[in-house]
Motif scaffolding. Structure first.
Motif, mmCIF file in Angstrom:
data_model
loop_
_atom_site.group_PDB
_atom_site.id
_atom_site.type_symbol
_atom_site.label_atom_id
_atom_site.label_comp_id
_atom_site.label_asym_id
_atom_site.label_seq_id
_atom_site.Cartn_x
_atom_site.Cartn_y
_atom_site.Cartn_z
ATOM 1 N N ALA A 1 21.340 -5.039 29.833
ATOM 2 C CA ALA A 1 20.353 -4.270 30.350
ATOM 3 C C ALA A 1 20.152 -3.023 29.507
ATOM 4 C CB ALA A 1 20.567 -4.017 31.803
ATOM 5 N N ARG A 2 21.096 -2.491 28.828
ATOM 6 C CA ARG A 2 21.010 -0.968 28.095
ATOM 7 C C ARG A 2 22.053 -1.107 27.256
ATOM 8 N NH1 ARG A 2 23.384 -0.884 32.959
ATOM 9 N NH2 ARG A 2 21.289 -0.837 34.073
ATOM 10 N N LEU A 3 21.934 -0.208 26.122
ATOM 11 C CA LEU A 3 22.919 -0.062 24.928
ATOM 12 C C LEU A 3 23.321 1.498 24.872
ATOM 13 C CD1 LEU A 3 20.539 -1.641 22.150
ATOM 14 C CD2 LEU A 3 21.989 -2.757 23.364
ATOM 15 N N ALA A 4 24.631 1.436 24.887
ATOM 16 C CA ALA A 4 25.287 2.617 25.041
ATOM 17 C C ALA A 4 25.693 2.810 23.436
ATOM 18 C CB ALA A 4 26.605 2.631 25.905
ATOM 19 N N LEU A 5 25.011 4.107 23.113
ATOM 20 C CA LEU A 5 25.086 4.212 21.267
ATOM 21 C C LEU A 5 26.094 5.474 21.339
ATOM 22 C CD1 LEU A 5 21.517 4.276 20.183
ATOM 23 C CD2 LEU A 5 23.270 2.179 20.575
ATOM 24 N N ILE A 6 26.997 5.350 20.322
ATOM 25 C CA ILE A 6 27.955 6.449 20.017
ATOM 26 C C ILE A 6 27.147 7.777 19.452
ATOM 27 C CG2 ILE A 6 29.735 7.169 18.391
ATOM 28 C CD1 ILE A 6 30.542 5.584 21.187
ATOM 29 N N HIS A 7 26.095 7.310 18.625
ATOM 30 C CA HIS A 7 25.139 8.041 17.891
ATOM 31 C C HIS A 7 23.903 7.928 18.462
ATOM 32 C CE1 HIS A 7 28.479 8.587 15.262
ATOM 33 N NE2 HIS A 7 28.344 7.508 14.892
ATOM 34 N N PHE A 8 23.032 8.452 19.695
ATOM 35 C CA PHE A 8 23.789 8.949 20.458
ATOM 36 C C PHE A 8 22.927 8.953 21.950
ATOM 37 C CE2 PHE A 8 24.328 12.717 23.397
ATOM 38 C CZ PHE A 8 25.649 12.857 23.337
ATOM 39 N N GLY A 9 23.459 8.151 22.844
ATOM 40 C CA GLY A 9 22.958 8.184 24.205
ATOM 41 C C GLY A 9 22.701 6.647 24.393
ATOM 42 N N VAL A 10 22.363 6.537 26.035
ATOM 43 C CA VAL A 10 21.892 5.248 26.393
ATOM 44 C C VAL A 10 20.540 4.859 26.221
ATOM 45 C CG1 VAL A 10 21.782 3.953 28.428
ATOM 46 C CG2 VAL A 10 23.814 5.535 27.991
ATOM 47 N N VAL A 11 20.236 3.636 25.698
ATOM 48 C CA VAL A 11 18.923 2.928 25.563
ATOM 49 C C VAL A 11 18.627 2.160 26.602
ATOM 50 C CG1 VAL A 11 17.693 1.344 23.880
ATOM 51 C CG2 VAL A 11 19.151 3.352 23.051
ATOM 52 N N ASP A 12 17.511 2.252 27.385
ATOM 53 C CA ASP A 12 17.250 1.550 28.321
ATOM 54 C C ASP A 12 16.371 0.189 27.936
ATOM 55 O OD1 ASP A 12 18.872 2.557 30.161
ATOM 56 O OD2 ASP A 12 17.323 4.293 30.588
ATOM 57 N N GLU A 13 15.710 0.234 26.811
ATOM 58 C CA GLU A 13 14.954 -0.980 26.493
ATOM 59 C C GLU A 13 15.648 -1.790 25.389
ATOM 60 O OE1 GLU A 13 13.658 2.515 24.029
ATOM 61 O OE2 GLU A 13 14.213 2.244 26.158
ATOM 62 N N PRO A 14 16.429 -2.261 25.406
ATOM 63 C CA PRO A 14 17.157 -2.942 24.322
ATOM 64 C C PRO A 14 16.612 -3.730 23.225
ATOM 65 C CG PRO A 14 18.573 -3.282 26.252
ATOM 66 C CD PRO A 14 17.061 -2.785 26.570
ATOM 67 N N GLN A 15 15.600 -4.834 23.543
ATOM 68 C CA GLN A 15 15.051 -5.580 22.513
ATOM 69 C C GLN A 15 14.021 -4.741 21.742
ATOM 70 O OE1 GLN A 15 15.961 -8.808 22.163
ATOM 71 N NE2 GLN A 15 14.859 -8.239 20.322
ATOM 72 N N PRO A 16 13.107 -3.901 22.051
ATOM 73 C CA PRO A 16 12.289 -3.110 21.193
ATOM 74 C C PRO A 16 13.136 -2.379 20.051
ATOM 75 C CG PRO A 16 11.279 -2.894 23.124
ATOM 76 C CD PRO A 16 12.887 -3.546 23.438
ATOM 77 N N HIS A 17 14.134 -1.791 20.853
ATOM 78 C CA HIS A 17 15.244 -0.908 19.903
ATOM 79 C C HIS A 17 15.888 -1.938 18.981
ATOM 80 C CE1 HIS A 17 18.613 1.724 19.154
ATOM 81 N NE2 HIS A 17 19.328 0.699 18.897
ATOM 82 N N LEU A 18 16.392 -2.931 19.095
ATOM 83 C CA LEU A 18 16.844 -4.113 18.281
ATOM 84 C C LEU A 18 15.827 -4.490 17.056
ATOM 85 C CD1 LEU A 18 19.129 -6.000 20.725
ATOM 86 C CD2 LEU A 18 20.061 -4.493 19.021
ATOM 87 N N ASP A 19 14.486 -4.911 17.568
ATOM 88 C CA ASP A 19 13.277 -5.067 16.686
ATOM 89 C C ASP A 19 13.267 -4.041 15.515
ATOM 90 O OD1 ASP A 19 13.155 -7.575 18.027
ATOM 91 O OD2 ASP A 19 11.429 -6.931 19.203
ATOM 92 N N LYS A 20 13.288 -2.752 16.178
ATOM 93 C CA LYS A 20 13.388 -1.623 15.002
ATOM 94 C C LYS A 20 14.441 -1.602 14.093
ATOM 95 C CE LYS A 20 10.472 1.284 18.000
ATOM 96 N NZ LYS A 20 10.568 2.637 19.019
ATOM 97 N N LEU A 21 15.904 -1.723 14.557
ATOM 98 C CA LEU A 21 16.838 -1.916 13.817
ATOM 99 C C LEU A 21 16.751 -2.842 12.816
ATOM 100 C CD1 LEU A 21 19.807 -0.826 13.212
ATOM 101 C CD2 LEU A 21 20.511 -2.664 15.076
ATOM 102 N N ARG A 22 16.420 -4.058 13.149
ATOM 103 C CA ARG A 22 16.233 -5.243 12.206
ATOM 104 C C ARG A 22 15.357 -4.906 11.125
ATOM 105 N NH1 ARG A 22 17.479 -10.723 13.178
ATOM 106 N NH2 ARG A 22 17.175 -10.548 15.556
#
Length: 283
Positions: A203-224
Protein backbone atom coordinates in the motif's frame (compact mmCIF):
# COMPACT_ATOMS: atom_id res chain seq x y z
CA UNK A 1 2.92 13.48 14.40
CA UNK A 2 2.63 10.92 11.58
CA UNK A 3 3.01 7.52 13.22
CA UNK A 4 4.12 6.01 9.89
CA UNK A 5 6.58 8.77 9.10
CA UNK A 6 10.35 8.50 9.50
CA UNK A 7 12.50 9.73 12.33
CA UNK A 8 14.65 12.34 10.65
CA UNK A 9 18.28 11.67 11.54
CA UNK A 10 19.25 15.17 10.38
CA UNK A 11 22.41 13.82 8.79
CA UNK A 12 25.25 16.33 9.15
CA UNK A 13 22.69 18.90 10.24
CA UNK A 14 20.47 18.52 7.17
CA UNK A 15 16.84 17.42 7.28
CA UNK A 16 15.33 14.79 4.95
CA UNK A 17 18.52 13.03 3.89
CA UNK A 18 18.53 9.92 6.10
CA UNK A 19 15.65 8.59 8.16
CA UNK A 20 14.67 5.46 10.03
CA UNK A 21 11.31 4.07 11.09
CA UNK A 22 9.80 3.16 14.44
CA UNK A 23 7.19 0.42 14.31
CA UNK A 24 5.33 -1.78 16.77
CA UNK A 25 5.82 -5.50 16.20
CA UNK A 26 4.65 -8.66 17.95
CA UNK A 27 7.61 -8.23 20.32
CA UNK A 28 7.48 -4.52 21.02
CA UNK A 29 9.09 -1.35 19.73
CA UNK A 30 11.32 -1.94 16.72
CA UNK A 31 13.49 0.24 14.49
CA UNK A 32 13.85 -0.25 10.77
CA UNK A 33 17.42 0.79 9.93
CA UNK A 34 19.28 3.08 12.31
CA UNK A 35 21.57 5.35 10.28
CA UNK A 36 25.24 5.99 11.09
CA UNK A 37 26.85 6.56 14.46
CA UNK A 38 27.29 10.23 13.59
CA UNK A 39 23.48 10.59 13.78
CA UNK A 40 22.80 8.79 17.08
CA UNK A 41 21.98 12.00 18.93
CA UNK A 42 19.24 12.79 16.41
CA UNK A 43 17.98 9.20 16.61
CA UNK A 44 17.66 9.42 20.39
CA UNK A 45 15.94 12.80 20.10
CA UNK A 46 13.50 11.33 17.58
CA UNK A 47 12.72 8.43 19.88
CA UNK A 48 12.24 10.89 22.72
CA UNK A 49 9.73 12.87 20.70
CA UNK A 50 7.71 9.63 20.50
CA UNK A 51 7.94 8.98 24.21
CA UNK A 52 10.71 6.37 24.08
CA UNK A 53 14.31 5.89 25.08
CA UNK A 54 16.79 3.69 23.24
CA UNK A 55 16.38 0.99 25.89
CA UNK A 56 12.65 0.79 25.09
CA UNK A 57 13.49 -0.51 21.60
CA UNK A 58 13.71 -4.30 21.53
CA UNK A 59 14.68 -4.96 17.91
CA UNK A 60 16.53 -3.41 14.98
CA UNK A 61 15.56 -4.60 11.50
CA UNK A 62 18.26 -3.87 8.93
CA UNK A 63 17.70 -3.65 5.20
CA UNK A 64 21.43 -3.99 4.54
CA UNK A 65 24.76 -3.08 6.10
CA UNK A 66 25.72 0.10 4.22
CA UNK A 67 26.78 2.74 6.71
CA UNK A 68 23.94 5.19 6.08
CA UNK A 69 21.51 2.40 7.04
CA UNK A 70 23.32 0.31 9.64
CA UNK A 71 26.53 2.06 10.69
CA UNK A 72 25.31 2.76 14.24
CA UNK A 73 24.21 -0.81 14.99
CA UNK A 74 27.30 -1.80 16.98
CA UNK A 75 27.35 1.36 19.09
CA UNK A 76 23.61 1.03 19.79
CA UNK A 77 24.08 -2.54 21.02
CA UNK A 78 27.00 -1.45 23.17
CA UNK A 79 24.72 1.11 24.84
CA UNK A 80 21.72 -1.26 24.90
CA UNK A 81 22.99 -4.87 25.18
CA UNK A 82 19.48 -6.35 24.97
CA UNK A 83 18.90 -4.98 21.46
CA UNK A 84 18.43 -7.75 18.88
CA UNK A 85 19.70 -6.98 15.36
CA UNK A 86 18.03 -8.69 12.40
CA UNK A 87 19.91 -8.91 9.11
CA UNK A 88 20.38 -11.16 6.09
CA UNK A 89 22.67 -14.17 6.32
CA UNK A 90 25.11 -12.53 3.89
CA UNK A 91 25.21 -9.27 5.83
CA UNK A 92 25.57 -10.79 9.31
CA UNK A 93 29.33 -11.56 9.24
CA UNK A 94 30.07 -7.93 8.37
CA UNK A 95 28.13 -6.72 11.40
CA UNK A 96 30.01 -9.09 13.68
CA UNK A 97 33.37 -8.13 12.16
CA UNK A 98 33.05 -4.83 10.26
CA UNK A 99 36.78 -4.43 9.56
CA UNK A 100 36.52 -5.32 5.87
CA UNK A 101 33.48 -3.07 5.45
CA UNK A 102 35.32 -0.20 7.11
CA UNK A 103 38.42 -0.61 4.95
CA UNK A 104 36.30 -0.55 1.81
CA UNK A 105 34.33 2.50 2.96
CA UNK A 106 37.46 4.39 3.96
CA UNK A 107 38.88 3.83 0.46
CA UNK A 108 35.68 5.27 -1.01
CA UNK A 109 35.22 8.24 1.35
CA UNK A 110 38.80 9.00 2.36
CA UNK A 111 39.22 11.69 5.00
CA UNK A 112 35.48 12.37 5.03
CA UNK A 113 34.70 8.95 6.54
CA UNK A 114 34.76 9.90 10.22
CA UNK A 115 32.74 13.07 9.79
CA UNK A 116 30.16 11.31 7.63
CA UNK A 117 29.70 8.09 9.56
CA UNK A 118 31.48 8.09 12.92
CA UNK A 119 32.53 4.90 14.69
CA UNK A 120 31.80 1.53 13.11
CA UNK A 121 31.65 -0.90 16.05
CA UNK A 122 31.08 -4.66 15.89
CA UNK A 123 27.76 -6.19 16.89
CA UNK A 124 28.26 -9.13 19.26
CA UNK A 125 27.31 -12.39 17.57
CA UNK A 126 24.78 -13.20 20.29
CA UNK A 127 22.80 -10.09 19.33
CA UNK A 128 22.58 -10.95 15.63
CA UNK A 129 19.50 -12.71 14.26
CA UNK A 130 19.37 -14.06 10.68
CA UNK A 131 16.12 -13.18 8.93
CA UNK A 132 13.94 -15.80 7.29
CA UNK A 133 10.66 -15.37 5.43
CA UNK A 134 9.01 -13.75 8.45
CA UNK A 135 10.55 -11.45 11.04
CA UNK A 136 8.55 -10.34 14.07
CA UNK A 137 5.38 -10.81 12.06
CA UNK A 138 6.60 -8.95 8.96
CA UNK A 139 6.97 -10.79 5.66
CA UNK A 140 10.67 -10.68 4.80
CA UNK A 141 12.17 -11.21 1.37
CA UNK A 142 15.35 -10.50 -0.64
CA UNK A 143 15.31 -7.21 -2.55
CA UNK A 144 18.67 -7.27 -4.29
CA UNK A 145 20.11 -5.07 -7.01
CA UNK A 146 21.36 -2.21 -4.86
CA UNK A 147 23.22 -4.72 -2.70
CA UNK A 148 23.36 -8.51 -2.84
CA UNK A 149 22.38 -8.84 0.85
CA UNK A 150 19.46 -6.38 0.82
CA UNK A 151 16.12 -7.45 2.33
CA UNK A 152 12.81 -5.65 2.84
CA UNK A 153 9.98 -6.11 5.32
CA UNK A 154 6.24 -5.96 4.56
CA UNK A 155 3.87 -5.31 7.45
CA UNK A 156 0.24 -6.39 7.71
CA UNK A 157 -0.91 -2.80 7.13
CA UNK A 158 0.71 -2.84 3.68
CA UNK A 159 3.80 -0.76 4.49
CA UNK A 160 6.92 -2.00 2.75
CA UNK A 161 10.01 -1.03 4.70
CA UNK A 162 12.07 -0.84 1.56
CA UNK A 163 15.54 0.44 2.50
CA UNK A 164 17.19 1.36 -0.81
CA UNK A 165 15.34 -1.25 -2.90
CA UNK A 166 12.71 1.30 -3.97
CA UNK A 167 15.23 4.07 -4.65
CA UNK A 168 15.61 7.65 -3.48
CA UNK A 169 12.79 10.18 -3.41
CA UNK A 170 12.94 13.14 -1.06
CA UNK A 171 9.31 13.69 -0.10
CA UNK A 172 7.25 15.49 -1.30
CA UNK A 173 9.35 15.39 -4.49
CA UNK A 174 8.33 13.51 -7.64
CA UNK A 175 11.93 12.78 -8.67
CA UNK A 176 12.81 9.09 -8.20
CA UNK A 177 16.33 7.78 -8.70
CA UNK A 178 18.22 4.54 -8.07
CA UNK A 179 21.21 4.57 -5.72
CA UNK A 180 23.78 2.51 -7.65
CA UNK A 181 27.08 2.77 -5.75
CA UNK A 182 29.83 0.19 -6.16
CA UNK A 183 30.48 -2.64 -5.77
CA UNK A 184 27.21 -4.61 -6.02
CA UNK A 185 24.79 -2.80 -8.34
CA UNK A 186 23.08 -5.36 -10.61
CA UNK A 187 20.47 -4.20 -13.11
CA UNK A 188 18.90 -7.60 -13.77
CA UNK A 189 18.66 -8.37 -10.06
CA UNK A 190 17.03 -5.00 -9.40
CA UNK A 191 14.53 -5.63 -12.20
CA UNK A 192 13.55 -8.83 -10.41
CA UNK A 193 13.20 -6.94 -7.14
CA UNK A 194 10.88 -4.35 -8.69
CA UNK A 195 8.79 -7.18 -10.12
CA UNK A 196 8.60 -8.90 -6.74
CA UNK A 197 7.62 -5.71 -4.92
CA UNK A 198 4.89 -5.18 -7.49
CA UNK A 199 3.67 -8.75 -7.05
CA UNK A 200 3.35 -8.22 -3.30
CA UNK A 201 1.32 -5.05 -3.97
CA UNK A 202 2.26 -2.90 -0.95
CA UNK A 203 0.00 0.00 0.00
CA UNK A 204 2.96 2.30 0.63
CA UNK A 205 6.77 2.40 0.52
CA UNK A 206 8.79 3.54 3.53
CA UNK A 207 11.98 5.04 2.10
CA UNK A 208 15.11 5.78 4.12
CA UNK A 209 15.88 8.60 1.65
CA UNK A 210 13.23 9.96 2.40
CA UNK A 211 9.66 9.50 3.54
CA UNK A 212 6.54 7.45 2.81
CA UNK A 213 5.29 7.01 -0.76
CA UNK A 214 1.56 6.38 -1.07
CA UNK A 215 1.47 5.51 -4.79
CA UNK A 216 3.92 2.60 -5.11
CA UNK A 217 3.38 1.53 -8.71
CA UNK A 218 3.99 4.88 -10.46
CA UNK A 219 7.01 5.34 -8.20
CA UNK A 220 8.40 1.92 -9.13
CA UNK A 221 7.77 2.62 -12.82
CA UNK A 222 9.90 5.77 -12.56
CA UNK A 223 12.60 3.85 -10.71
CA UNK A 224 12.72 1.16 -13.40
CA UNK A 225 12.86 3.73 -16.21
CA UNK A 226 15.73 5.62 -14.63
CA UNK A 227 17.65 2.42 -13.90
CA UNK A 228 17.56 1.63 -17.60
CA UNK A 229 18.31 5.18 -18.70
CA UNK A 230 21.36 5.53 -16.48
CA UNK A 231 22.72 2.10 -17.29
CA UNK A 232 22.17 2.79 -20.98
CA UNK A 233 24.18 6.00 -20.78
CA UNK A 234 27.20 4.19 -19.38
CA UNK A 235 26.77 1.19 -21.69
CA UNK A 236 26.75 3.58 -24.65
CA UNK A 237 30.12 4.96 -23.60
CA UNK A 238 29.37 8.04 -21.49
CA UNK A 239 32.38 9.15 -19.48
CA UNK A 240 31.94 10.10 -15.83
CA UNK A 241 31.90 13.77 -16.82
CA UNK A 242 29.25 13.18 -19.49
CA UNK A 243 27.16 11.04 -17.15
CA UNK A 244 27.30 13.69 -14.42
CA UNK A 245 26.43 16.47 -16.87
CA UNK A 246 23.35 14.60 -18.12
CA UNK A 247 22.06 13.25 -14.84
CA UNK A 248 22.74 16.44 -12.89
CA UNK A 249 20.89 18.55 -15.45
CA UNK A 250 17.92 16.18 -15.39
CA UNK A 251 17.84 16.02 -11.61
CA UNK A 252 18.15 19.76 -11.15
CA UNK A 253 15.36 20.36 -13.66
CA UNK A 254 13.04 17.68 -12.24
CA UNK A 255 13.64 17.67 -8.49
CA UNK A 256 12.43 20.25 -6.01
CA UNK A 257 15.30 19.28 -3.72
CA UNK A 258 18.37 18.49 -5.85
CA UNK A 259 20.77 19.39 -3.05
CA UNK A 260 19.14 16.85 -0.73
CA UNK A 261 19.13 14.17 -3.42
CA UNK A 262 22.84 14.73 -3.96
CA UNK A 263 23.55 14.35 -0.25
CA UNK A 264 21.50 11.16 -0.09
CA UNK A 265 22.91 9.77 -3.35
CA UNK A 266 25.99 11.43 -4.85
CA UNK A 267 25.83 10.98 -8.60
CA UNK A 268 29.54 10.23 -8.88
CA UNK A 269 28.91 7.11 -6.81
CA UNK A 270 26.05 6.12 -9.08
CA UNK A 271 28.32 6.36 -12.10
CA UNK A 272 31.04 4.33 -10.37
CA UNK A 273 28.63 1.52 -9.53
CA UNK A 274 27.16 1.33 -13.02
CA UNK A 275 30.61 1.48 -14.58
CA UNK A 276 31.74 -1.45 -12.45
CA UNK A 277 28.61 -3.40 -13.39
CA UNK A 278 29.15 -2.82 -17.12
CA UNK A 279 32.83 -3.73 -16.88
CA UNK A 280 32.03 -6.90 -14.95
CA UNK A 281 29.58 -8.01 -17.65
CA UNK A 282 32.28 -7.47 -20.27
CA UNK A 283 34.86 -9.64 -18.48
Amino acid sequence: MDALGPIDLQHRGTERVIGCYLLETVDGATLFDCGPTSDIAALKAGLGSRGLQLTDVRHLLLSHIHLDHAGAAGVLVREHPELQVHVSEVGAPHLIDPSRLERSARRLYGEAFDDLWGELAPVPEQNVRIVGTSTLGLATFPTIGHASHHVSYLSDDGTLYAGDAAGVRIQPDDYVAPPTPPPEFDLEAWEGTIDEIGRRDPARLALIHFGVVDEPQPHLDKLRARLHAWTGLVRDGATQEQFLDRTTAERDHTSCHPDLVEKAMPLWQSYAGIRRYIDTLAD
